[in-house]
Scaffold this motif. Structure first.
Motif, mmCIF file in Angstrom:
data_model
loop_
_atom_site.group_PDB
_atom_site.id
_atom_site.type_symbol
_atom_site.label_atom_id
_atom_site.label_comp_id
_atom_site.label_asym_id
_atom_site.label_seq_id
_atom_site.Cartn_x
_atom_site.Cartn_y
_atom_site.Cartn_z
ATOM 1 N N ALA A 70 0.819 -1.211 0.000
ATOM 2 C CA ALA A 70 0.000 0.000 0.000
ATOM 3 C C ALA A 70 0.857 1.266 0.000
ATOM 4 O O ALA A 70 0.580 2.224 0.722
ATOM 5 N N GLY A 71 1.904 1.260 -0.813
ATOM 6 C CA GLY A 71 2.721 2.463 -0.924
ATOM 7 C C GLY A 71 3.368 2.889 0.370
ATOM 8 O O GLY A 71 3.402 4.088 0.684
ATOM 9 N N THR A 72 3.870 1.947 1.143
ATOM 10 C CA THR A 72 4.543 2.094 2.444
ATOM 11 C C THR A 72 3.575 2.240 3.622
ATOM 12 O O THR A 72 4.004 2.269 4.773
ATOM 13 N N VAL A 73 2.268 2.289 3.356
ATOM 14 C CA VAL A 73 1.293 2.493 4.436
ATOM 15 C C VAL A 73 1.268 1.307 5.396
ATOM 16 O O VAL A 73 1.189 1.478 6.621
ATOM 17 N N MET A 74 1.371 0.094 4.867
ATOM 18 C CA MET A 74 1.249 -1.093 5.709
ATOM 19 C C MET A 74 2.340 -1.131 6.783
ATOM 20 O O MET A 74 2.061 -1.356 7.963
ATOM 21 N N ASN A 99 1.228 10.431 1.045
ATOM 22 C CA ASN A 99 0.099 9.516 1.241
ATOM 23 C C ASN A 99 -1.126 10.139 1.916
ATOM 24 O O ASN A 99 -2.259 9.772 1.580
ATOM 25 N N PRO A 100 -0.954 11.061 2.875
ATOM 26 C CA PRO A 100 -2.157 11.614 3.514
ATOM 27 C C PRO A 100 -3.149 12.235 2.544
ATOM 28 O O PRO A 100 -4.361 12.216 2.792
ATOM 29 N N MET A 106 -6.764 6.355 5.186
ATOM 30 C CA MET A 106 -5.493 6.010 5.816
ATOM 31 C C MET A 106 -5.763 5.418 7.212
ATOM 32 O O MET A 106 -6.580 5.947 7.966
ATOM 33 N N PRO A 107 -5.079 4.335 7.579
ATOM 34 C CA PRO A 107 -5.363 3.688 8.870
ATOM 35 C C PRO A 107 -4.721 4.391 10.059
ATOM 36 O O PRO A 107 -4.877 3.950 11.194
#
Length: 321
Positions: A70-74, A99-100, A106-107
């Motif tokens: 997820a584009g570094t989100v995970m 990402n924001p 966003m989690p």
């Protein structure tokens, strides 16, 4: 009265283990460094350099764990939800401030749920072009794009990447329109740009420089504010558009709630690693410039960059792959 004293003494004894636990110096157990990308590349090398040096400093095991997605989100979400004791540290890259605005739902909240530790390093981004393109620098590129609107194209390693949005910022600042051609990574883009099927490629300087040196591509401009020491003859975009500055960044974060003294210690110890001549030399080999900041300075950077990229995302209509 004696009973009350006895109860107080018992309570004090019961609290002793907790007080001792609270007083344990950091780190008191193994430390995990979360890399939000797959193994390989500059961010991996940086994490491994920190792993070795911090192990020597802290006398505790330091483990690098990869959590891409997820584009570094995970991976960053894992850090945000970790125990707030500093023993889980996340490496973040430029996507941290993009990402924001790029990703819905966003989690975690980038500023509220994570505590910045240090900006660790930067890496310059290069605009390079097919030798067939009738432009040799930023000024000529802008003039050509205005003369032939909607005819030029550029490749990036993916929609929503710092390379993609860096070019979108340049388009906005210069009033030009160049078609975006996203790739799944930049590997497949180079043959198309070299052959002239795509006019430009936006990629880290370190990745593009071998093609430039071989005469397969020509450099147009570096997106950083200053020229790079590894390619000092290549001008910056800022020399044509004053104030322009886009570069890849690498930083460290921990979960919000980690005690400030622990955050400060992690930051100071990481910055000592970055100052090591051996680490500097290895970072230079992969195109990284060590930085090392205070937690407060990195927090200020993040706070400024999030709205900057939100405007670019909105203007470009960019979405996450």
């Amino acid at each position: 009265m004696q009973d009350i004293k006895r109860l107080l003494a018992t309570a004090a004894c019961a609290l002793l283990p907790l007080a001792a636990l609270a007083a344990d110096p950091f780190p008191s157990k193994p430390v995990t460094i979360i890399v939000p990308n797959a193994p390989g590349g500059a961010v991996d090398i940086l994490a491994r350099l920190l792993e070795k040096s911090l192990h020597d400093t802290w006398k505790q095991p330091v483990l690098v764990v990869y959590k891409p997605g997820a584009g570094t989100v995970m991976g960053t979400d894992f850090v945000a939800k970790a125990q707030p004791d500093g023993h889980t540290i996340g490496i973040v890259v430029t996507s941290h401030v993009i990402n924001p605005s790029l990703r819905k739902n966003m989690p975690f909240d980038t500023e509220k749920d994570l505590a910045p530790v240090s900006m660790l390093a930067t890496s310059p981004i290069l605009i390079s072009a097919s030798n067939k393109l009738a432009a040799n620098n930023v000024k000529e590129l802008i003039a050509l794009a205005k003369k032939e609107p909607n005819k030029l194209s550029y490749a990036s390693p993916g929609s929503g990447s710092s390379m993609h949005l860096g070019m979108e910022l340049l388009k906005s600042d210069s009033g030009i329109d160049v078609l975006h051609t996203p790739y799944k990574g930049s590997g497949g883009a180079y043959p198309d740009v070299i052959a002239g099927r795509v006019d430009l490629i936006i990629d880290p300087l370190f990745s593009s420089l071998p093609q430039v040196k071989a005469g397969m591509l020509k450099p147009i401009g570096i997106m950083s504010a200053k020229r790079s020491s590894i390619a000092p003859n290549i001008p910056t975009v800022a020399e044509t558009i004053p104030g322009f500055n886009v570069e890849s960044i690498f930083g460290a974060v921990v979960a919000a709630g980690v005690p400030k003294d622990v955050v400060a210690k992690i930051s100071a110890d990481m910055n000592k690693v970055l100052a090591s001549p051996e680490v500097k030399a290895r970072m230079a080999e992969v195109g990284l410039t060590p930085v090392g900041t205070t937690p407060e300075a990195f927090a200020a950077y993040i706070h400024t960059e999030i709205p900057k990229w939100a405007k670019v995302v909105k203007a470009s209509g960019a979405t996450a792959d």
